[in-house]
Design a protein around this motif. Structure first.
Motif, PDB file in Angstrom:
ATOM      1  N   PHE A  79       0.836  -1.192   0.000  1.00 10.36           N
ATOM      2  CA  PHE A  79       0.000   0.000   0.000  1.00 10.36           C
ATOM      3  C   PHE A  79       0.871   1.242   0.000  1.00 10.36           C
ATOM      4  CE2 PHE A  79      -2.282  -3.576   1.528  1.00 10.36           C
ATOM      5  CZ  PHE A  79      -3.476  -3.496   0.824  1.00 10.36           C
ATOM      6  N   VAL A  80       0.612   2.108  -0.991  1.00 12.21           N
ATOM      7  CA  VAL A  80       1.437   3.312  -1.186  1.00 12.21           C
ATOM      8  C   VAL A  80       0.532   4.537  -1.291  1.00 12.21           C
ATOM      9  CG1 VAL A  80       3.258   1.983  -2.339  1.00 12.21           C
ATOM     10  CG2 VAL A  80       1.455   3.001  -3.726  1.00 12.21           C
ATOM     11  N   LEU A 136       6.738  -2.794   7.157  1.00 16.07           N
ATOM     12  CA  LEU A 136       6.677  -1.338   7.007  1.00 16.07           C
ATOM     13  C   LEU A 136       7.939  -0.795   6.353  1.00 16.07           C
ATOM     14  CD1 LEU A 136       5.552  -0.536  10.662  1.00 16.07           C
ATOM     15  CD2 LEU A 136       4.090  -0.989   8.685  1.00 16.07           C
ATOM     16  N   ILE A 137       7.762   0.123   5.424  1.00 18.12           N
ATOM     17  CA  ILE A 137       8.889   0.898   4.908  1.00 18.12           C
ATOM     18  C   ILE A 137       8.637   2.339   5.338  1.00 18.12           C
ATOM     19  CG2 ILE A 137      10.134   1.681   2.861  1.00 18.12           C
ATOM     20  CD1 ILE A 137       9.336  -0.927   1.472  1.00 18.12           C
ATOM     21  N   LYS A 177      11.602  -1.453   7.972  1.00 19.62           N
ATOM     22  CA  LYS A 177      12.777  -0.868   7.316  1.00 19.62           C
ATOM     23  C   LYS A 177      12.616   0.648   7.319  1.00 19.62           C
ATOM     24  CE  LYS A 177      14.884  -4.626   6.344  1.00 19.62           C
ATOM     25  NZ  LYS A 177      14.233  -5.676   5.592  1.00 19.62           N
ATOM     26  N   VAL A 178      13.744   1.346   7.296  1.00 23.17           N
ATOM     27  CA  VAL A 178      13.693   2.800   7.207  1.00 23.17           C
ATOM     28  C   VAL A 178      14.487   3.228   5.973  1.00 23.17           C
ATOM     29  CG1 VAL A 178      14.244   4.984   8.340  1.00 23.17           C
ATOM     30  CG2 VAL A 178      13.522   3.023   9.716  1.00 23.17           C
ATOM     31  N   VAL A 179      13.901   4.126   5.172  1.00 24.98           N
ATOM     32  CA  VAL A 179      14.628   4.672   4.013  1.00 24.98           C
ATOM     33  C   VAL A 179      14.870   6.163   4.250  1.00 24.98           C
ATOM     34  CG1 VAL A 179      13.803   2.971   2.347  1.00 24.98           C
ATOM     35  CG2 VAL A 179      12.471   5.058   2.703  1.00 24.98           C
ATOM     36  N   GLY A 231      13.230  11.447   1.196  1.00 28.72           N
ATOM     37  CA  GLY A 231      13.262  11.641  -0.240  1.00 28.72           C
ATOM     38  C   GLY A 231      13.308  10.338  -1.013  1.00 28.72           C
ATOM     39  N   HIS A 232      13.334   9.194  -0.308  1.00 29.71           N
ATOM     40  CA  HIS A 232      13.306   7.894  -0.981  1.00 29.71           C
ATOM     41  C   HIS A 232      12.085   7.063  -0.612  1.00 29.71           C
ATOM     42  CE1 HIS A 232      17.844   8.276  -1.816  1.00 29.71           C
ATOM     43  NE2 HIS A 232      17.140   8.602  -2.884  1.00 29.71           N
ATOM     44  N   GLY A 233      11.101   7.724  -0.016  1.00 28.51           N
ATOM     45  CA  GLY A 233       9.841   7.055   0.289  1.00 28.51           C
ATOM     46  C   GLY A 233       8.785   8.129   0.345  1.00 28.51           C
ATOM     47  N   HIS A 234       7.682   7.849   1.004  1.00 24.77           N
ATOM     48  CA  HIS A 234       6.665   8.886   1.187  1.00 24.77           C
ATOM     49  C   HIS A 234       5.956   8.592   2.504  1.00 24.77           C
ATOM     50  CE1 HIS A 234       3.660  11.745  -0.959  1.00 24.77           C
ATOM     51  NE2 HIS A 234       4.262  12.280   0.064  1.00 24.77           N
ATOM     52  N   TYR A 259       5.086   3.212   3.609  1.00 21.23           N
ATOM     53  CA  TYR A 259       4.497   2.208   2.726  1.00 21.23           C
ATOM     54  C   TYR A 259       4.300   0.953   3.569  1.00 21.23           C
ATOM     55  CZ  TYR A 259       6.174   5.231  -1.085  1.00 21.23           C
ATOM     56  OH  TYR A 259       6.420   6.299  -1.926  1.00 21.23           O
ATOM     57  N   ARG A 283      -1.728   6.017  -7.103  1.00 21.15           N
ATOM     58  CA  ARG A 283      -1.546   5.870  -5.650  1.00 21.15           C
ATOM     59  C   ARG A 283      -2.821   6.041  -4.826  1.00 21.15           C
ATOM     60  NH1 ARG A 283       3.636   8.889  -3.783  1.00 21.15           N
ATOM     61  NH2 ARG A 283       2.942   7.955  -1.845  1.00 21.15           N
ATOM     62  N   CYS A 313      -4.133   3.282  -3.547  1.00 21.39           N
ATOM     63  CA  CYS A 313      -4.121   2.185  -2.573  1.00 21.39           C
ATOM     64  C   CYS A 313      -2.692   1.733  -2.313  1.00 21.39           C
ATOM     65  CB  CYS A 313      -4.996   1.019  -3.022  1.00 21.39           C
ATOM     66  SG  CYS A 313      -4.551   0.297  -4.576  1.00 21.39           S
TER      67      CYS A 313
END
Lengths: 333, 333
Positions: A55-56, A93-94, A128-130, A133-136, A139, A331, A333
């Motif tokens: 899901f994003v 989770l990201i 995980k952690v990004v 600026g590399h995720g939103h 997710y 985006r 869902c």
């Protein structure tokens, strides 16, 4: 200053452990999860359904839900559509560096509540952690396991000429809700229909082998899902335009935005194909439930025009309804 | 111009279907996946292991593998550590707009090869696309199901005073490999140890109930995993520094970079705690295998200092080895 997610929450060490404990173990307390092994050990019966979704969605909080609720409903509903009783979820989770811990808490609450409502346990997970600026923000992936119900056999190959097409309620609400909440185009209060469909599918599956196939028409909407049923098969599906349940607000928003509710996503609706002889009974059962009070027979299976989905227009003509082939809204869902 | 992923690959309609067909169905051909339902229907025995991991590694292609190989190994290895035979995987992709289709193809090939090597089937999946700047080329989630082997009972509560600690090979290679390949600090050719551990765990689990617990020491390394064993328990673990297998290149790189191989991630190693009486037999069996040719007994379980992990230094002293509490390197998996 508000606490935020930092890269070290993803290092697999102390801060990761503390985050998992504080955020998740306290909420999802169950014996399978508490062991904290590399995976969960589960007892299941011999035939299971297995499904996954990432899901994003943007925004992560929306009218009628949030990414947490959605990520439980999405996988639970997929398991239900397989004719199974959802039992176990994984949760991965990201997180984007900088996410507010208060937002993550709200999402964790929402996951916990929705899982309870849907009767599933979160038994294993990953975080995980990004870097920013590399995720939103966040997710989420969920995967799920359900136990198959006896006496149920679902599949495209069971669809026959004369079968009826049922939708459990109004079409397109989730997609339109997200579009409106993201863009603030105009004042509206359309909530997403996001909900776990346990009761709705139970009411349909009570009819056993008379039920041919179930699907929740999410991305791509009812039109795309119906095309997935007919593609390459020796039957067509004809829809009755005058029977399609569409909420007034959704219709107005769609007219203004130039989108078609047939292609707009749903997150709390079942599309079912069933034998003609029990279709009316199912409708009357569904209308007794809160989540399917305006269920409708919206079409039927025909032999002619095989492989196609057609709409019998209120003006008299027939037109072909194809799969979604444009970008209605990314985006959702 | 090279073909790239666009937002419409994630709309759930025509372009999504085509991408899935071209990219995945052709490679992961199996009867469960080919039905393309909302989930896969599987036959399993009554006790299963269920695990998930998301992969956000940077760079996505590295010495010794890529994010595709890693995402299969990660979940397969977690299932193996539970004492199960990995059988089914779900595969969920979060693609960033602009990803080269040629890169996605390489990753899909790699997933397919690794799955074959590990004896698992990709049976269900999902694809989402996020707009440029909200991802990093590709994030992958896999969840997996394994069938529990009979006569195996693994858990921290089975660890006893006198048990031996075994590592299946050199420590820290994955973490150091990624660090070097990301930063080009100096000329080096350290490949990641990323591999599915089926044969290695088979060789250990042959010893049945004499095996107390298995874990693959990924993020946080051997030190963090051992602390997860001892935390809150009535025993300690003592490591013998002179027995720790560390490749020469890895040692040199660690010395130069100021990192400790005990905290560096592994993606192809098993950490096992086993009864003292069969420890030497396991080592001799492991050394016959390519993926564990330099397996070692690196420590033992003691009653004193309960809850702690201690290192018997080559210089004579003992020091406490804690969980990872700093950021050694983000996004290594």
């Amino acid at each position: 200053m508000e606490e935020i997610i930092s890269m070290s929450h993803g290092n697999g060490g102390k801060k990761t452990s503390l985050l998992i404990e504080k955020m998740f173990l306290s909420r999802f307390n169950n014996k399978e999860l508490n062991i904290l092994g590399d995976g969960a050990i589960l007892n299941v019966n011999g035939r299971i359904a297995f499904s996954t979704d990432s899901f994003v969605i943007d925004p992560i909080f929306f009218n009628g839900g949030d990414i947490g609720k959605l990520s439980v409903c999405g996988t639970v509903n997929d398991l239900l559509m397989c004719g199974s009783r959802p039992k176990y979820l994984s949760l991965s989770l990201i997180l984007e560096e900088g996410l507010l811990l208060s937002e993550l808490e709200k999402i964790a609450d929402s996951i916990s509540e929705t899982a309870k409502k849907a009767g599933v346990y979160v038994v294993t997970g990953d975080t995980k952690v990004v870097d920013k600026g590399h995720g939103h923000k966040i997710y989420i992936n969920t995967a799920g396991i359900g136990e198959l119900k006896d006496g149920i056999s679902l599949g495209r190959d069971r669809i026959e000429n004369g079968d009826k097409v049922i939708i459990s309620g109004s079409m397109g609400n989730h997609g339109v809700s997200i579009l409106c909440s993201r863009n603030n185009f105009f004042e509206t209060n359309i909530p997403s229909d996001c909900t776990p469909l346990n009761k709705v599918t139970d009411a349909i599956l009570k009819y056993g082998e008379s039920v041919k196939i179930l699907r929740d028409p999410t991305r791509g909407g009812v039109a795309t899902t119906l095309n997935e049923f007919t593609e390459g098969m020796k039957f067509s599906i004809e829809l009755y335009e005058d029977k399609l349940p569409i909420d007034k607000d959704v219709k107005t928003a769609c007219d203004l935005l130039g989108i078609d509710p047939l292609y707009s996503a749903n997150e709390g609706k079942v599309l079912a194909i069933v034998s003609a002889d029990i279709a009316d009974n199912i409708i009357s059962d569904l209308r007794k439930l809160e989540d399917s009070y305006n269920a409708e027979i919206i079409g039927e299976v025909k032999a002619a025009n095989s492989g196609k989905v057609l709409l019998n227009s209120i003006y008299g003509g027939k037109r072909i309804i194809d799969k979604l082939s444009f970008d209605q809204l990314p985006r959702i869902c």
